[in-house]
Design an enzyme around this catalytic site. Structure first.
Site, short mmCIF file in Angstrom:
data_model
loop_
_atom_site.label_atom_id
_atom_site.label_comp_id
_atom_site.label_asym_id
_atom_site.label_seq_id
_atom_site.Cartn_x
_atom_site.Cartn_y
_atom_site.Cartn_z
CG LEU A 427 75.13 0.86 26.72
CD1 LEU A 427 76.42 1.87 26.77
CD2 LEU A 427 74.85 0.14 25.44
N GLY A 472 70.19 2.52 27.23
CA GLY A 472 70.71 1.98 25.87
C GLY A 472 69.39 1.40 25.23
CG ASN A 496 68.55 5.00 33.31
OD1 ASN A 496 69.05 4.65 32.53
ND2 ASN A 496 68.49 3.78 34.48
CD GLU A 497 72.29 6.76 29.76
OE1 GLU A 497 71.04 7.51 30.08
OE2 GLU A 497 72.35 6.22 28.62
C1 LIG Z 1 84.35 1.94 34.10
C2 LIG Z 1 84.48 2.61 32.85
C3 LIG Z 1 83.08 2.87 32.20
C4 LIG Z 1 83.24 3.62 31.16
C5 LIG Z 1 82.18 3.43 30.22
C6 LIG Z 1 82.43 4.34 29.10
C7 LIG Z 1 81.59 5.11 28.88
C8 LIG Z 1 80.18 4.95 29.85
C9 LIG Z 1 79.80 6.27 30.15
C10 LIG Z 1 78.58 6.54 29.61
C11 LIG Z 1 77.80 5.39 29.08
C12 LIG Z 1 76.51 5.87 29.03
C13 LIG Z 1 75.66 5.20 28.34
C14 LIG Z 1 74.99 4.22 29.09
C15 LIG Z 1 74.07 3.74 28.57
C16 LIG Z 1 73.62 2.49 29.43
O1 LIG Z 1 72.51 1.69 29.09
S1 LIG Z 1 73.86 2.06 30.99
C17 LIG Z 1 72.92 0.88 31.68
C18 LIG Z 1 71.79 1.59 32.15
N1 LIG Z 1 70.62 0.57 32.49
C19 LIG Z 1 70.10 0.46 33.86
O2 LIG Z 1 70.28 1.33 34.57
C20 LIG Z 1 69.42 -0.78 33.75
C21 LIG Z 1 69.27 -1.11 35.45
N2 LIG Z 1 68.54 -2.20 35.66
C22 LIG Z 1 67.37 -2.01 35.93
O3 LIG Z 1 66.76 -0.92 35.84
C23 LIG Z 1 66.49 -3.41 36.15
O4 LIG Z 1 67.51 -4.30 36.28
C24 LIG Z 1 65.49 -3.76 35.21
C25 LIG Z 1 65.96 -3.79 33.80
C26 LIG Z 1 64.06 -2.75 35.02
C27 LIG Z 1 65.04 -5.29 35.33
O5 LIG Z 1 64.45 -5.16 36.80
P1 LIG Z 1 64.25 -6.70 37.09
O6 LIG Z 1 63.19 -7.52 36.27
O7 LIG Z 1 63.67 -6.49 38.61
O8 LIG Z 1 65.52 -7.20 37.28
P2 LIG Z 1 66.61 -7.19 38.07
O9 LIG Z 1 66.75 -6.12 38.54
O10 LIG Z 1 66.63 -8.03 39.22
O11 LIG Z 1 67.89 -7.52 37.23
C28 LIG Z 1 68.08 -9.08 36.93
C29 LIG Z 1 69.66 -9.01 36.86
O12 LIG Z 1 69.96 -8.52 35.58
C30 LIG Z 1 70.91 -7.51 36.08
N3 LIG Z 1 70.95 -6.45 35.34
C31 LIG Z 1 70.11 -5.47 35.19
N4 LIG Z 1 70.52 -4.66 34.54
C32 LIG Z 1 71.73 -4.71 33.66
C33 LIG Z 1 72.62 -4.07 32.80
N5 LIG Z 1 72.30 -3.23 32.37
N6 LIG Z 1 73.84 -4.72 32.65
C34 LIG Z 1 73.97 -5.96 33.26
N7 LIG Z 1 73.29 -6.71 34.36
C35 LIG Z 1 72.08 -6.07 34.62
C36 LIG Z 1 70.94 -7.36 37.48
O13 LIG Z 1 72.19 -6.97 38.05
C37 LIG Z 1 70.55 -8.73 37.66
O14 LIG Z 1 71.70 -9.65 37.93
P3 LIG Z 1 71.58 -10.71 39.10
O15 LIG Z 1 70.47 -11.46 38.95
O16 LIG Z 1 71.75 -9.86 40.37
O17 LIG Z 1 72.88 -11.43 38.94
#
Ligand SMILES: CCCCC/C=C\C/C=C\CCC/C=C/C(=O)SCCNC(=O)CCNC(=O)[C@H](O)C(C)(C)COP(=O)(O)OP(=O)(O)OC[C@H]1O[C@@H](n2cnc3c(N)ncnc32)[C@H](O)[C@@H]1OP(=O)(O)O
Length: 657
Positions: A427, A472, A496-497
């Site tokens: 997400l 997600g 990994n939440e």
């Molecule tokens: C506040 C109220 C909230 C209420 C919400 C309601 C409910 C929420 C409660 C529960 C929800 C649970 C369900 C959640 C599900 C999810 O999916 S949460 C998202 C989980 N995802 C992650 O943890 C992924 C994190 N990212 C990574 O691990 C890495 O980025 C990677 C995908 C392995 C890629 O690594 P790499 O190739 O090294 O790239 P970078 O880390 O440098 O990232 C590049 C840019 O992408 C941005 N980014 C990464 N992931 C996300 C993401 N999920 N959403 C948005 N953007 C993301 C990252 O910030 C970098 O951006 P910049 O270049 O720094 O601008």
């Protein structure tokens, strides 16, 4: 298609208490908390009953109960704010005159619409003074009772007391002067003022966030045979047009596509009949009235190839996506309901004997390629840098899936990524903070919609995980029938939440449990583990690993294997009857009447359960009613009159064995 049902919370009513008690996963625990009660629209009504408070961000907009846009929602009180809002979110022509939303003066600003859709059509000078529309005698009869001048001083036309009547045969509207109005009713207004008949509007870009039921004001897809532009010889405006042609001008046309036909002059019938037809396509067949109206704007469709008016189309050209030749689809035995009828959709076609034909639909974030000869589509995520699941992405995802779902040429979908090293980062975190309550609701509903559509798809779904896939992203893979991952240990997958300090919603968890089992899921979720590919394979999170360069071929091979199973070509059927929540076979080719149809985790290719459930719901006319499967039996909940259902012979053989 699934081997077991999507996890449902315990409030889901069942027709058989025994089936309910056999549930293995326990969303009931979550249901009581309110926070993740599911689905949210039920949460609202239940919260009223219980007096509990559900976070507003989880409450989605409802869909007008008068509309046919979504069968999921129960009735709401007339005049309810939600009701009014959703009424405005629906095309007016889809609403009966009795709908309170119809009494809204067009001259009055409709709050909450302009901002969302950015149409800029709700600023008014003298709001509400002129241009009132009232419901007429019949549900499709609206009378302009007052007209005047618009803010620019132009005289408003037509003259007072003009009756606007839809012409179902032509799929358009006529006023009492015989002038054509816009096919989708938008020609009725200009700057929020009624002007009567007008040119058919050019295609407008529809903001992806403007979706039915949300109060968005973007043009809405028209649906149904009487709305199909292709029947007028023009482009099909129905999203669910089984032919998949047209485009309706409701979404931005792809670049390079020809311009839409010039707008008709006011008072002149639109040039529909003069538009040459695609030689490969007959007029769209009538759409079943039970077919749900899509809540999404239509997917941009490829335009028909240009046809010279001097060269008549070859008369005997078989439609590549039309009805299959008779020898390929033997008629079902007497009394047997074709599955297509039970599901309210056309049967899928077996692989075409015609030369391979590929179609590609590219949108902003997802590239869809359909190999018609194989009946397999590939959805490639192309939303760099990390394919995060934003609202736009999710919306495109659902649109693409729905389009494929309604394409008879498509029987299976491979999900993969066009972004190197990343399948999906889950997400989009930026969608979950700093936004409005409405946005949270819309976003969260889109997440659920994505999951439901994918989980309950009756296509074979294979995830070709060619990169990391946290949270997600992992859910998408889990929701598919089969997961193949590139055997790169740098790629990881998991929920990994916990590492983010949040909890995976219970339906994330239940989907995970369905795949890896309780104990593995428990520890993995508690730690928020991201499993490197080899480990993911070891714990069963992915079904197989292959070198990355072979991922595509392997996914294709797996898909062929699945599609080769009987029942997929739509040629063999059995009839079952729903009694007391169990499905009993009442006859079919090679199937003894009375044999018990018991399906589920122990059944052959238990994935048929999902398909069965779909048939049950469709045949009962309650697509959105609760349904339930558990253990070795399949049941359905809600209204359960004895119903004759058609299910694939494979299913019935499995149960009869
Ligand atoms: C506040 C109220 C909230 C209420 C919400 C309601 C409910 C929420 C409660 C529960 C929800 C649970 C369900 C959640 C599900 C999810 O999916 S949460 C998202 C989980 N995802 C992650 O943890 C992924 C994190 N990212 C990574 O691990 C890495 O980025 C990677 C995908 C392995 C890629 O690594 P790499 O190739 O090294 O790239 P970078 O880390 O440098 O990232 C590049 C840019 O992408 C941005 N980014 C990464 N992931 C996300 C993401 N999920 N959403 C948005 N953007 C993301 C990252 O910030 C970098 O951006 P910049 O270049 O720094 O601008």
């Amino acid at each position: 298609m699934r081997c077991c049902s999507p996890p449902r919370p315990a409030w889901v009513p069942t027709c058989s208490s025994s089936t309910r008690s056999r549930r293995s996963t326990g969303p009931a625990r979550a249901a009581g908390t309110g926070a993740w009660d599911w689905p949210p629209w039920r949460s609202r009504s239940r919260s009223r009953q219980r007096g509990s408070t559900i976070p507003a961000m989880l409450l989605p907009d409802a869909v007008c109960p008068h509309s046919t846009a979504s069968p999921r929602l129960g009735p709401r009180a007339a005049g309810d704010e939600v009701h009014r809002r959703c009424c405005r979110g629906q095309p007016r022509e889809l609403l009966p005159a009795s709908c309170p939303g119809m009494a809204v003066p067009l001259g009055e600003p409709e709050r909450g619409r302009a901002g969302r859709a950015g149409q800029g059509r709700t600023e008014r000078g003298s709001a509400g003074q002129d241009g009132m529309v009232q419901g007429g005698a019949g549900p499709w009869d609206h009378r302009i009772i007052k007209v005047g001048k618009d803010p620019q001083g132009h005289r408003v036309q037509p003259a007072p007391t003009t009756t606007i009547t839809p012409n179902p045969e032509q799929g358009a509207w006529l006023n009492n002067k015989g002038a054509w109005l816009s096919g989708n009713g938008r020609g009725l207004t200009e700057g929020g003022w009624l002007i009567g008949g007008g040119p058919t509007p050019r295609p407008r870009r529809v903001p992806l966030t403007s979706r039915a039921g949300n109060g968005g004001s973007g043009p809405r897809p028209l649906h149904g045979a009487d709305r199909c532009g292709a029947q007028r010889g023009g482009a099909c405006s129905a999203l669910l047009c089984p032919r998949g042609w047209g485009g309706g001008g409701l979404a931005t046309a792809p670049r390079g596509s020809p311009s839409p036909p010039p707008p008709a002059r006011r008072g002149v019938p639109p040039p529909g009949p003069r538009v040459p037809r695609c030689p490969l396509h007959a007029p769209c067949p009538p759409v079943s009235p039970t077919s749900p109206v899509s809540p999404y704007p239509p997917y941009p469709r490829p335009p028909c190839p240009p046809i010279s008016p001097h060269i008549p189309p070859p008369p005997q050209t078989p439609c590549p996506r039309g009805a299959a030749p008779p020898h390929l689809t033997p008629p079902p035995p007497p009394g047997v309901l074709p599955l297509s009828q039970a599901w309210g959709r056309a049967p899928r076609l077996p692989p075409s004997p015609l030369p391979a034909q590929r179609r590609a639909f590219s949108n902003n974030k997802i590239l869809v390629e359909l190999d018609e000869s194989a009946g397999v589509a590939t959805m490639k995520f192309k939303s760099p840098p990390v394919n995060s699941l934003s609202l736009d992405f999710l919306t495109e995802f659902c649109i693409s899936l729905e389009k494929l779902e309604n394409d008879r040429a498509c029987r299976g979908v491979i999900l993969t990524s066009a972004v190197p090293k990343i399948f999906s980062s889950g997400l989009d975190i930026t969608e979950m903070c700093g936004k409005s309550t409405e946005h949270y609701a819309e976003f969260w509903r889109a997440v659920q919609e994505m999951w439901l559509r994918l989980y309950s798809s009756n296509m074979v779904t294979v995830a070709a995980v060619n990169g990391s896939s946290p949270a997600g992203g992992c859910l998408i893979a889990l929701t598919c029938d089969y997961r193949i991952m590139a055997e790169n240990p740098k790629f990881s997958i998991g929920l990994n939440e916990a590492q983010l300090g949040i909890v995976a919603p219970f339906w994330f968890k239940d989907t995970f449990v369905n795949v890896v089992g309780h104990r593995v899921a428990e520890s993995s979720l508690q730690l928020g583990s991201l499993h490197p590919a080899p480990e993911a394979h070891r714990i069963g999170l992915v079904d197989e690993l292959v070198p990355e360069e072979k991922l595509k071929d392997r996914a294709t091979a797996v898909m062929q294997q699945w599609l080769a199973l009987p029942g997929k070509g739509g040629t063999s059927w059995a009839v079952t009857e729903c009694r007391n929540g169990d499905l009993t076979c009442v006859g079919g080719p090679g199937i003894e009447a009375g044999s018990c149809v018991s399906v589920g985790t122990g059944g052959v290719g238990g994935w048929e359960v999902g398909k069965l459930s779909k048939a049950v719901r469709a045949a009962l006319g309650c697509e959105g009613c609760a349904w339930h499967t558990a253990g070795r039996s399949a049941g359905c909940a809600g209204r359960l009159p004895p119903a004759q259902l058609a299910v694939p012979a494979l299913l019935s053989r499995a149960g009869g064995a």
